[in-house]
Scaffold this active site. Structure first.
Site, PDB file in Angstrom:
ATOM      1  N   HIS A  56      59.231 -48.607 136.396  1.00 42.69           N
ATOM      2  CA  HIS A  56      60.375 -48.573 137.301  1.00 42.69           C
ATOM      3  C   HIS A  56      59.920 -48.064 138.672  1.00 42.69           C
ATOM      4  O   HIS A  56      58.903 -47.367 138.788  1.00 42.69           O
ATOM      5  CB  HIS A  56      61.459 -47.654 136.763  1.00 42.69           C
ATOM      6  CG  HIS A  56      62.153 -48.185 135.554  1.00 42.69           C
ATOM      7  ND1 HIS A  56      63.323 -47.646 135.090  1.00 42.69           N
ATOM      8  CD2 HIS A  56      61.839 -49.204 134.710  1.00 42.69           C
ATOM      9  CE1 HIS A  56      63.715 -48.313 134.016  1.00 42.69           C
ATOM     10  NE2 HIS A  56      62.826 -49.254 133.757  1.00 42.69           N
ATOM     11  N   GLU A  58      61.023 -45.702 140.528  1.00 44.20           N
ATOM     12  CA  GLU A  58      60.914 -44.249 140.613  1.00 44.20           C
ATOM     13  C   GLU A  58      59.610 -43.753 139.987  1.00 44.20           C
ATOM     14  O   GLU A  58      58.956 -42.857 140.543  1.00 44.20           O
ATOM     15  CB  GLU A  58      62.090 -43.565 139.889  1.00 44.20           C
ATOM     16  CG  GLU A  58      63.446 -43.944 140.423  1.00 44.20           C
ATOM     17  CD  GLU A  58      64.109 -45.077 139.647  1.00 44.20           C
ATOM     18  OE1 GLU A  58      65.321 -45.001 139.441  1.00 44.20           O
ATOM     19  OE2 GLU A  58      63.408 -46.030 139.265  1.00 44.20           O
ATOM     20  N   CYS A  86      67.779 -44.287 135.833  1.00 44.02           N
ATOM     21  CA  CYS A  86      68.084 -44.346 134.404  1.00 44.02           C
ATOM     22  C   CYS A  86      67.686 -43.006 133.766  1.00 44.02           C
ATOM     23  O   CYS A  86      67.133 -42.120 134.415  1.00 44.02           O
ATOM     24  CB  CYS A  86      67.327 -45.498 133.747  1.00 44.02           C
ATOM     25  SG  CYS A  86      65.541 -45.220 133.631  1.00 44.02           S
ATOM     26  N   CYS A  89      63.853 -42.248 134.127  1.00 45.29           N
ATOM     27  CA  CYS A  89      63.437 -41.817 135.462  1.00 45.29           C
ATOM     28  C   CYS A  89      64.016 -40.454 135.826  1.00 45.29           C
ATOM     29  O   CYS A  89      63.356 -39.646 136.470  1.00 45.29           O
ATOM     30  CB  CYS A  89      63.821 -42.876 136.482  1.00 45.29           C
ATOM     31  SG  CYS A  89      62.929 -44.436 136.225  1.00 45.29           S
TER      32      CYS A  89
END
Length: 149
Positions: A56, A58, A86, A89
């Site tokens: 992701h 992040e 999410c 993260c």
């Protein structure tokens, strides 16, 4: 004196990263990490490119920022991300001890707010910065994706 380096300024930089993800066929989420009004990490989703569910924006940004600073803690940093993080993260942000998280669009199903994921107690959170722009790129991506299938 007006500070040109505000939350909107840095969220626009994260949106540029989201556009890059969009162009690569990735879910268009972008992130930047800022330290002392300087961007020290830029990232976007790479889950398809790397065939890695943990890639992701992040997560990529945390790794780049820690490398830049030479340490794993990001206490004096701000994460700007176009979509509410999410659970994974948000959990990683806990371990980095990030000072502040600023996100654009909310994620009512998988976002950390809805799932009540615990952040580091000193982490400040601000949502809704350029929310419409951040939402629109996601909507555009999924509309185009559905039309291709």
């Amino acid at each position: 004196m007006i500070n040109p380096f505000d939350d909107t300024y840095f969220m626009k930089k994260a949106l540029r990263e989201a556009e890059t993800a969009f162009e690569k066929g990735e879910v268009p989420v972008g992130a930047v990490i800022v330290f002392n009004n300087q961007i020290i990490a830029r990232a976007h989703n790479l889950t398809e490119t790397l065939n890695d569910v943990t890639a992701h924006a992040e997560m990529q940004a945390f790794t780049a920022a820690a490398d830049f600073l030479g340490g794993k803690y990001l206490k004096d940093c701000v994460l700007y991300v176009t979509l509410e993080p999410c659970q994974m993260c948000a959990g990683a942000s806990y371990w980095t001890q990030i000072g502040k998280i600023v996100y654009g669009a909310s994620e009512p199903e998988r976002g950390f707010v809805h799932l009540k994921t615990t952040l580091h107690p000193k982490t400040v959170v601000l949502g809704g910065i350029l929310e419409n722009d951040c939402s629109q790129i996601l909507k555009r991506f999924f509309i185009e994706k559905r039309n291709l299938n």
